[in-house]
Each structure stands twice: as C-alpha cells, then as structure tokens.
Design an enzyme around this catalytic site. Structure first.
Site, PDB file in Angstrom:
ATOM      1  N   LEU A  63       0.854  -1.200   0.000  1.00  0.00           N
ATOM      2  CA  LEU A  63       0.000   0.000   0.000  1.00  0.00           C
ATOM      3  C   LEU A  63       0.882   1.239   0.000  1.00  0.00           C
ATOM      4  CD1 LEU A  63      -2.899  -1.013   2.402  1.00  0.00           C
ATOM      5  CD2 LEU A  63      -2.875  -0.954  -0.097  1.00  0.00           C
ATOM      6  N   HIS A  64       1.562   1.437  -1.123  1.00  0.00           N
ATOM      7  CA  HIS A  64       2.463   2.559  -1.285  1.00  0.00           C
ATOM      8  C   HIS A  64       2.076   3.321  -2.545  1.00  0.00           C
ATOM      9  CE1 HIS A  64       6.116   4.848  -0.836  1.00  0.00           C
ATOM     10  NE2 HIS A  64       6.436   4.598  -2.080  1.00  0.00           N
ATOM     11  N   ALA A  65       2.221   4.607  -2.554  1.00  0.00           N
ATOM     12  CA  ALA A  65       1.992   5.496  -3.695  1.00  0.00           C
ATOM     13  C   ALA A  65       0.674   5.230  -4.420  1.00  0.00           C
ATOM     14  CB  ALA A  65       3.174   5.455  -4.641  1.00  0.00           C
TER      15      ALA A  65
END
Length: 87
Positions: A14-16
């Site tokens: 759950l990044h960028a």
C-alpha cells in the site's frame, strides 16, 4: 464496529499509487473507515499519508474498521486484495 481482514495484493504494497486508489475509494463511500496493520493502531483510511505510513507491504495482513458498513468493507477488502499497481 465491523471489520474485514485482508491480505495486500499489490506487489508494492500500500504505497503510492495503490494507497491513492484505496483512499479515493474510501472517500467515495462517505463512510469513516480506518485501517490497521497487524495489531497496530488503526489510522484514517481516507488519508494517503496515513495509509502509506502503515508500511503494509505485499502479502501483509491489514484490517479495515467501520461502524455498520459491511458492504463498504467488503468492497474495500476486495480492492486491497487485488494488485492496485497493475496497469
């Protein structure tokens, strides 16, 4: 309080981009949703920064929390389980 536990499907976690897509979906529901990693403290799932700060990588188990919003949680859990960074 309703909860859903789900495994993060995005290869980058759950990044960028995946975090942005998730928070946009949460905001569209109009429901106050929180998300936690493992047994950690839940954070606002409508905040990109808060979601990214969780550090939830690919395969991590996260839990969604909301008051009486089972259908919303089901929808968001399905979203998290998919690869949100795929084209």
């Amino acid at each position: 309080m309703s909860t859903r536990t789900v495994i993060v499907g995005s290869e980058v976690g759950l990044h960028a981009r995946p975090a942005a897509r998730l928070t946009k979906a949460v905001q569209a529901t109009g429901v106050a949703v929180r998300i936690s990693l493992g047994g950690g403290e839940p954070v606002d799932a409508a905040s990109v920064l808060a979601v990214m700060t969780l550090g939830a990588g690919h395969g991590a188990e996260v839990t969604l929390h909301a008051e009486g919003a089972d259908a919303v949680l089901d929808q968001l859990a399905t979203l998290i389980a998919t690869d949100l960074d795929a084209a």
